[in-house]
Enzyme design. Structure first.
Site, short mmCIF file in Angstrom:
data_model
loop_
_atom_site.label_atom_id
_atom_site.label_comp_id
_atom_site.label_asym_id
_atom_site.label_seq_id
_atom_site.Cartn_x
_atom_site.Cartn_y
_atom_site.Cartn_z
N THR A 22 0.82 -1.21 0.00
CA THR A 22 0.00 0.00 0.00
C THR A 22 0.85 1.26 0.00
O THR A 22 0.48 2.27 -0.59
CB THR A 22 -0.93 0.00 1.22
OG1 THR A 22 -1.83 -1.11 1.13
CG2 THR A 22 -1.76 1.28 1.30
N THR A 101 1.18 -4.27 4.40
CA THR A 101 0.94 -4.54 5.83
C THR A 101 0.31 -5.90 6.11
O THR A 101 0.43 -6.42 7.22
CB THR A 101 0.03 -3.46 6.43
OG1 THR A 101 -1.23 -3.46 5.75
CG2 THR A 101 0.66 -2.08 6.31
#
Length: 336
Positions: A22, A101
Site C-alpha cells: 500500500t 501490511t
C-alpha cells in the site's frame, strides 16, 4: 555490491529495499480504498518524502512491487540473502524494507531469524495509498530511515516502525484492518517510540535473533513446506491428513490454549510415526501455549508458546532446515 557515493559524508548510508504494498499504492485521489498496491517504484516513493536526504544518504533497490499477499518464500530468501550480502560492506549502515501490511509481520519475523548482521533492519508500510488524503506512508518511511540511521538501533534484530511505534519482528502483530495505527505487540509492548526522527528505546527482545540465531538460509533455493490448519467447531479432521500428504510440518491454529477436538487428536496421533511435526498454536492471538498432558502425550505435538500461527509456521519451516527430530524442534520452540 552497491556503489556508495554519499552526498553528505556526515550522514549514514541506508539501503531501502522495496517490495511494493500500500505504501507504493495509487488510486482515486483522496480515497483510502479501492486502490492498486505496488504501483509506484522506489525512486518515486523516496522522492515523495520531504527532507529524507537530510537524515541519511539513501540508496534504493526494487526487490519486488507486489501486494503483500503475493509475497512468497522466494521473496523472503531474496531479501535475507541481499541484506546479508550488503551488510558486509563497511559503508552500508542499515536497511529499510517497504512492504505491504497484510503479511508484514511474517516477513519481519523471517528476517529476524535469518539476517546475519547487527546493523539495523527496519520494515515499514502504510495503511493508506500514496494518493490518499493524509497518506501515512511518508511519515512511516521517514521515521524508519531515521531509526535505521541511529546508532541506538544496532542489535535489536528486525524491527517494524509504524505510526510512531517501534516493534520487534518477533512480537509485532497487525491488529486493525484499516486504521493507521494498525500494529502493536499486544501483551509484550513496543520496543520504543519514534518522535520525528529520534528513537526512544525502552524494551528489548531477549529471544535469539539475527547474529545469535542458528538459522542460515545462505545457498537455499527453497524452504520446507509447512501448512496451517484452522480449528473450529465441527472442523473436518481430514484436513490434517491432506496437509500430511502435502507438507513436511503442520501448525494448528487451535481454540483457546491451542486445543482441538478428539477426532483431530486421533488424526494427529496417526502422524506420530510418519515424521511430521505438529505445532499447536492458537487462533486467540494472546497468551501462552504450554505442554498439555492430554494432547502432547504424542511425541510429534509441540507447543508454540507465544508465537501466532503464521509465526509458528515460520519457525517450524526454519527448524526443518536443521532437523526432523521432534525433541530438537521442541527445544527450538522453547528457545525462540
Amino acid at each position: 555490491m552497491i556503489q556508495i557515493n554519499p552526498k553528505n559524508s556526515e550522514l549514514k548510508n541506508i539501503i531501502i529495499l522495496a517490495t511494493g504494498g500500500t505504501i507504493a499504492g495509487t488510486g482515486e485521489e483522496g480515497k483510502t480504498t479501492n486502490y492498486t498496491a505496488g504501483n509506484i517504484d522506489i525512486e518515486v516513493l523516496v522522492s515523495s518524502v520531504r527532507n529524507l536526504d537530510k537524515i541519511a544518504n539513501i540508496y534504493g533497490e526494487q526487490i519486488a512491487n507486489v501486494d503483500s499477499n503475493d509475497i512468497t518464500m522466494n521473496h523472503w530468501l531474496t531479501l535475507a540473502n541481499r541484506i546479508n550480502e550488503l551488510s558486509k560492506q563497511d559503508d552500508v549502515d542499515g536497511f529499510v524494507i517497504t512492504h505491504g501490511t497484510d503479511t508484514l509481520e511474517e516477513t519481519a519475523y523471517f528476517l529476524d531469524l535469518t539476517v546475519k548482521t547487527d546493523k539495523p533492519v527496519v520494515l515499514t508500510g502504510a495503511m493508506r495509498p500514496s494518493t490518499a488524503t493524509s497518506a501515512d506512508g511518508p511519515l512511516n518511511l521517514y521515521q524508519s530511515v531515521a531509526l535505521a540511521a541511529s546508532d541506538l538501533s544496532r542489535g535489536h534484530g528486525a524491527m517494524v516502525v509504524f505510526s510512531d511505534g517501534i516493534y520487534s519482528g518477533r512480537n509485532v502483530q497487525k491488529i486493525n484492518t484499516f486504521k493507521t495505527n494498525a500494529f502493536n505487540s499486544i501483551e509484550f509492548g513496543c520496543l520504543g517510540y519514534m518522535r520525528d526522527n529520534i528513537p526512544f528505546f525502552f524494551n528489548k527482545s531477549i529471544k535469539p535473533h539475527t547474529i545469535y540465531s542458528q538459522f542460515d538460509v545462505t545457498g537455499l533455493t527453497e524452504l520446507p513446506k509447512v501448512s496451517i490448519a484452522y480449528f473450529h467447531i465441527d472442523a473436518d479432521p481430514s484436513i490434517i491428513d491432506y496437509f500430511a500428504q502435502n507438507s513436511e510440518g503442520i501448525v494448528i491454529a487451535g481454540a483457546g490454549s491451542g486445543t482441538f477436538s478428539s477426532n483431530w487428536l486421533e488424526e494427529i496421533r496417526n502422524l506420530e510415526t510418519k515424521g511430521i511435526p505438529v505445532v499447536r498454536s492458537s487462533r486467540i492471538g494472546n497468551g501462552i501455549i504450554l505442554t498439555d498432558s492430554t494432547i502432547d502425550k504424542y511425541s510429534n505435538c509441540i507447543p508454540s508458546y507465544t508465537l501466532s500461527p503464521p509465526k509458528s509456521r515460520i519457525l517450524l519451516t526454519l527448524a526443518l532446515t536443521k532437523t526432523k527430530d521432534y525433541s530438537e524442534i521442541k527445544r527450538i520452540f522453547a528457545e525462540y
